[in-house]
Design a protein around this motif. Structure first.
Motif, PDB file in Angstrom:
ATOM      1  N   ASN A   1       0.850  -1.179   0.000  1.00  0.00           N
ATOM      2  CA  ASN A   1       0.000   0.000   0.000  1.00  0.00           C
ATOM      3  C   ASN A   1       0.887   1.230   0.000  1.00  0.00           C
ATOM      4  O   ASN A   1       1.961   1.215   0.601  1.00  0.00           O
ATOM      5  CB  ASN A   1      -0.900   0.031   1.240  1.00  0.00           C
ATOM      6  CG  ASN A   1      -2.062  -0.941   1.123  1.00  0.00           C
ATOM      7  OD1 ASN A   1      -2.544  -1.228   0.028  1.00  0.00           O
ATOM      8  ND2 ASN A   1      -2.528  -1.437   2.248  1.00  0.00           N
ATOM      9  N   TYR A   2       0.409   2.267  -0.631  1.00  0.00           N
ATOM     10  CA  TYR A   2       1.149   3.523  -0.608  1.00  0.00           C
ATOM     11  C   TYR A   2       0.725   4.360   0.593  1.00  0.00           C
ATOM     12  O   TYR A   2      -0.383   4.221   1.111  1.00  0.00           O
ATOM     13  CB  TYR A   2       0.932   4.302  -1.912  1.00  0.00           C
ATOM     14  CG  TYR A   2       1.760   3.764  -3.052  1.00  0.00           C
ATOM     15  CD1 TYR A   2       2.990   4.321  -3.353  1.00  0.00           C
ATOM     16  CD2 TYR A   2       1.318   2.683  -3.808  1.00  0.00           C
ATOM     17  CE1 TYR A   2       3.771   3.824  -4.383  1.00  0.00           C
ATOM     18  CE2 TYR A   2       2.089   2.174  -4.849  1.00  0.00           C
ATOM     19  CZ  TYR A   2       3.318   2.751  -5.123  1.00  0.00           C
ATOM     20  OH  TYR A   2       4.091   2.246  -6.138  1.00  0.00           O
ATOM     21  N   ALA A   3       1.651   5.204   1.048  1.00  0.00           N
ATOM     22  CA  ALA A   3       1.337   6.085   2.164  1.00  0.00           C
ATOM     23  C   ALA A   3       0.105   6.922   1.843  1.00  0.00           C
ATOM     24  O   ALA A   3      -0.098   7.360   0.706  1.00  0.00           O
ATOM     25  CB  ALA A   3       2.530   7.002   2.452  1.00  0.00           C
ATOM     26  N   ILE A   4      -0.716   7.134   2.863  1.00  0.00           N
ATOM     27  CA  ILE A   4      -1.948   7.894   2.686  1.00  0.00           C
ATOM     28  C   ILE A   4      -1.635   9.385   2.618  1.00  0.00           C
ATOM     29  O   ILE A   4      -0.864   9.914   3.417  1.00  0.00           O
ATOM     30  CB  ILE A   4      -2.913   7.611   3.851  1.00  0.00           C
ATOM     31  CG1 ILE A   4      -3.278   6.117   3.871  1.00  0.00           C
ATOM     32  CG2 ILE A   4      -4.169   8.466   3.746  1.00  0.00           C
ATOM     33  CD1 ILE A   4      -4.041   5.708   5.105  1.00  0.00           C
ATOM     34  N   SER A   5      -2.241  10.058   1.662  1.00  0.00           N
ATOM     35  CA  SER A   5      -2.064  11.499   1.544  1.00  0.00           C
ATOM     36  C   SER A   5      -2.778  12.192   2.698  1.00  0.00           C
ATOM     37  O   SER A   5      -3.938  11.905   2.993  1.00  0.00           O
ATOM     38  CB  SER A   5      -2.630  11.998   0.205  1.00  0.00           C
ATOM     39  OG  SER A   5      -2.515  13.391   0.112  1.00  0.00           O
ATOM     40  N   ALA A   6      -2.069  13.094   3.379  1.00  0.00           N
ATOM     41  CA  ALA A   6      -2.623  13.764   4.553  1.00  0.00           C
ATOM     42  C   ALA A   6      -2.492  15.272   4.404  1.00  0.00           C
ATOM     43  O   ALA A   6      -1.434  15.784   4.022  1.00  0.00           O
ATOM     44  CB  ALA A   6      -1.907  13.297   5.813  1.00  0.00           C
ATOM     45  N   THR A   7      -3.558  15.983   4.730  1.00  0.00           N
ATOM     46  CA  THR A   7      -3.543  17.442   4.629  1.00  0.00           C
ATOM     47  C   THR A   7      -2.511  18.054   5.563  1.00  0.00           C
ATOM     48  O   THR A   7      -1.827  19.028   5.221  1.00  0.00           O
ATOM     49  CB  THR A   7      -4.938  18.008   4.959  1.00  0.00           C
ATOM     50  OG1 THR A   7      -5.900  17.414   4.090  1.00  0.00           O
ATOM     51  CG2 THR A   7      -4.959  19.523   4.796  1.00  0.00           C
ATOM     52  N   ASN A   8      -2.393  17.479   6.760  1.00  0.00           N
ATOM     53  CA  ASN A   8      -1.468  18.007   7.768  1.00  0.00           C
ATOM     54  C   ASN A   8      -0.307  17.045   8.006  1.00  0.00           C
ATOM     55  O   ASN A   8       0.017  16.720   9.150  1.00  0.00           O
ATOM     56  CB  ASN A   8      -2.219  18.269   9.076  1.00  0.00           C
ATOM     57  CG  ASN A   8      -3.238  19.367   8.937  1.00  0.00           C
ATOM     58  OD1 ASN A   8      -2.970  20.392   8.310  1.00  0.00           O
ATOM     59  ND2 ASN A   8      -4.426  19.161   9.508  1.00  0.00           N
ATOM     60  N   ALA A   9       0.317  16.603   6.917  1.00  0.00           N
ATOM     61  CA  ALA A   9       1.412  15.638   7.040  1.00  0.00           C
ATOM     62  C   ALA A   9       2.567  16.183   7.868  1.00  0.00           C
ATOM     63  O   ALA A   9       3.285  15.424   8.522  1.00  0.00           O
ATOM     64  CB  ALA A   9       1.905  15.221   5.658  1.00  0.00           C
TER      65      ALA A   9
ATOM     66  N   GLU B   1       4.304  11.986  -3.044  1.00  0.00           N
ATOM     67  CA  GLU B   1       3.081  11.328  -3.507  1.00  0.00           C
ATOM     68  C   GLU B   1       3.202   9.823  -3.587  1.00  0.00           C
ATOM     69  O   GLU B   1       2.237   9.108  -3.312  1.00  0.00           O
ATOM     70  CB  GLU B   1       2.685  11.898  -4.873  1.00  0.00           C
ATOM     71  CG  GLU B   1       2.288  13.373  -4.827  1.00  0.00           C
ATOM     72  CD  GLU B   1       1.823  13.880  -6.176  1.00  0.00           C
ATOM     73  OE1 GLU B   1       1.752  13.065  -7.122  1.00  0.00           O
ATOM     74  OE2 GLU B   1       1.541  15.081  -6.291  1.00  0.00           O
ATOM     75  N   LEU B   2       4.372   9.326  -3.957  1.00  0.00           N
ATOM     76  CA  LEU B   2       4.512   7.885  -4.187  1.00  0.00           C
ATOM     77  C   LEU B   2       5.512   7.293  -3.199  1.00  0.00           C
ATOM     78  O   LEU B   2       6.707   7.206  -3.470  1.00  0.00           O
ATOM     79  CB  LEU B   2       4.955   7.620  -5.625  1.00  0.00           C
ATOM     80  CG  LEU B   2       3.960   8.053  -6.712  1.00  0.00           C
ATOM     81  CD1 LEU B   2       4.562   7.837  -8.085  1.00  0.00           C
ATOM     82  CD2 LEU B   2       2.653   7.277  -6.576  1.00  0.00           C
ATOM     83  N   VAL B   3       5.006   6.884  -2.031  1.00  0.00           N
ATOM     84  CA  VAL B   3       5.819   6.222  -1.012  1.00  0.00           C
ATOM     85  C   VAL B   3       5.199   4.841  -0.768  1.00  0.00           C
ATOM     86  O   VAL B   3       4.112   4.735  -0.206  1.00  0.00           O
ATOM     87  CB  VAL B   3       5.861   7.028   0.292  1.00  0.00           C
ATOM     88  CG1 VAL B   3       6.719   6.317   1.331  1.00  0.00           C
ATOM     89  CG2 VAL B   3       6.401   8.429   0.033  1.00  0.00           C
ATOM     90  N   PRO B   4       5.875   3.758  -1.190  1.00  0.00           N
ATOM     91  CA  PRO B   4       5.249   2.439  -1.237  1.00  0.00           C
ATOM     92  C   PRO B   4       5.238   1.690   0.100  1.00  0.00           C
ATOM     93  O   PRO B   4       5.611   0.512   0.172  1.00  0.00           O
ATOM     94  CB  PRO B   4       6.104   1.706  -2.279  1.00  0.00           C
ATOM     95  CG  PRO B   4       7.463   2.294  -2.107  1.00  0.00           C
ATOM     96  CD  PRO B   4       7.221   3.741  -1.780  1.00  0.00           C
ATOM     97  N   THR B   5       4.802   2.353   1.152  1.00  0.00           N
ATOM     98  CA  THR B   5       4.667   1.681   2.441  1.00  0.00           C
ATOM     99  C   THR B   5       3.794   2.539   3.351  1.00  0.00           C
ATOM    100  O   THR B   5       3.694   3.758   3.171  1.00  0.00           O
ATOM    101  CB  THR B   5       6.035   1.444   3.099  1.00  0.00           C
ATOM    102  OG1 THR B   5       5.852   0.707   4.308  1.00  0.00           O
ATOM    103  CG2 THR B   5       6.721   2.771   3.435  1.00  0.00           C
TER     104      THR B   5
END
Length: 331
Positions: A22-30, A67-71
């Motif tokens: 799974n790729y890391a979830i995009s977060a507004t407040n990363a 955007e594309l972090v595979p974990t």
């Protein structure tokens, strides 16, 4: 060290990894989530942390999530060999790599069956690197991480444990494999120093390699607790860790000096400021200052654990349990 702060997340991190890829979830407040490590690539700042979060900034003020972090595991450490090539590691012995300065990442290793976190990663150049972690985890690569070789550093065993393992290896191979999975202490940090590679960890472990990681020798124990940070320059070496314990050894000397410390916050990392003082970043919002043999401290108001930091334009950019924090420094 960071290990204490996020140890409670190991179980949840492992369960996420086992649902991978799974790729890391995009977060507004990363930039406000748990961040465990930060580095200056030479072309910007990269920080990593919870649920596979990787964020990037040029100034430390505004941050963008990769955007594309595979974990989706907790990432615990990041290191770059130049402005383009970088690696990060985390739970489940996960290792990811970027060749475009942190914009995109590729998965190099993920071993959820081990249920062990990688705690630090170091690359000496674009090809040669080391990844270390819990229970003596030690991997190395000579091809930029295309292949990671697992090693068991038996030279760091106590003599009784070495004899015990040698007996098991001959008479009980299955028992030998089981014991080697947990008999060594946690390796918390690996650093390149003026005197070779330095490895510090649990139960007072300090070890040095003078042949680029091929062999390792224990340094005589000065403290039975855990070390989480190590740093050096041409004049001294410093190790620090649990409950604010700090030791320093001057170049050419054998004895380590233990600094009296009224604060007991665990120290997670050590960075140099202006070649004049050492900043030691600790839990509970504590920053220790070591200069001219004097150890002092300051307390940040939010009291959040500081896991790592970099200095940019006389500002301390910190990765904390509550995201990015910035502190102005006096030159």
């Amino acid at each position: 060290m960071k290990y204490l702060v996020y140890a409670s997340l190991i179980i949840s991190g492992a369960s996420v990894a086992q649902e991978a890829p799974n790729y890391a979830i995009s977060a507004t407040n990363a930039a406000k989530t748990l961040l465990t490590d930060i580095t200056n690539t030479g072309n910007g700042l990269i920080a990593v942390g919870k649920h596979g979060t990787v964020i990037k900034s040029t100034s430390g003020d505004s941050w963008q999530q990769a955007e594309l972090v595979p974990t989706q595991v907790l990432l615990t450490a990041v290191d770059f060999s130049n402005e383009n090539n970088g690696w990060a590691c985390g739970h489940d012995a996960t290792i990811i790599n970027t060749i475009d300065g942190g914009v995109n990442w590729q998965l190099q290793q993920a071993l959820p069956e081990l249920d062990k976190p990688c705690l630090d990663i170091l690359f000496e150049d674009d090809l040669k690197g080391f990844a270390v972690g819990a229970y003596g985890m030690f991997y190395q690569t000579t091809d930029g991480g295309q292949h990671w070789q697992k090693r068991f550093l038996d030279s760091l065993l106590f003599s009784d444990d070495r004899d015990y393992l040698n007996d098991l290896k001959e008479n009980d191979p299955q028992g030998y494999e089981a014991e080697t999975a947990s008999i060594l202490p946690h390796f918390n940090r690996i650093e390149k120093t003026d005197n070779g590679l330095m490895l510090v960890g649990e139960m007072g472990l300090m070890a040095r390699s003078v042949d680029d990681g091929q062999t390792w020798q224990r340094i005589e124990e000065v403290y039975p607790g855990s070390f989480f940070a190590v740093a050096s320059d041409s004049t001294q070496e410093i190790v620090a860790g649990l409950r604010g314990n700090v030791f320093a050894k001057q170049s050419g000397e054998k004895q380590w000096q233990h600094f009296e410390n009224v604060k007991t916050a665990t120290i997670n990392n050590i960075i140099n400021y202006n070649n004049k003082q050492w900043l030691m970043l600790a839990n509970s919002g504590v920053i220790f200052h070591l200069q001219d043999g004097l150890l002092t401290h300051e307390q940040l108001a939010d009291g959040k654990a500081i896991l790592d930091g970099v200095i940019l334009d006389n500002r301390l950019i910190m990765a904390t349990e509550d995201g990015i924090k910035v502190k102005e420094l006096t030159p």
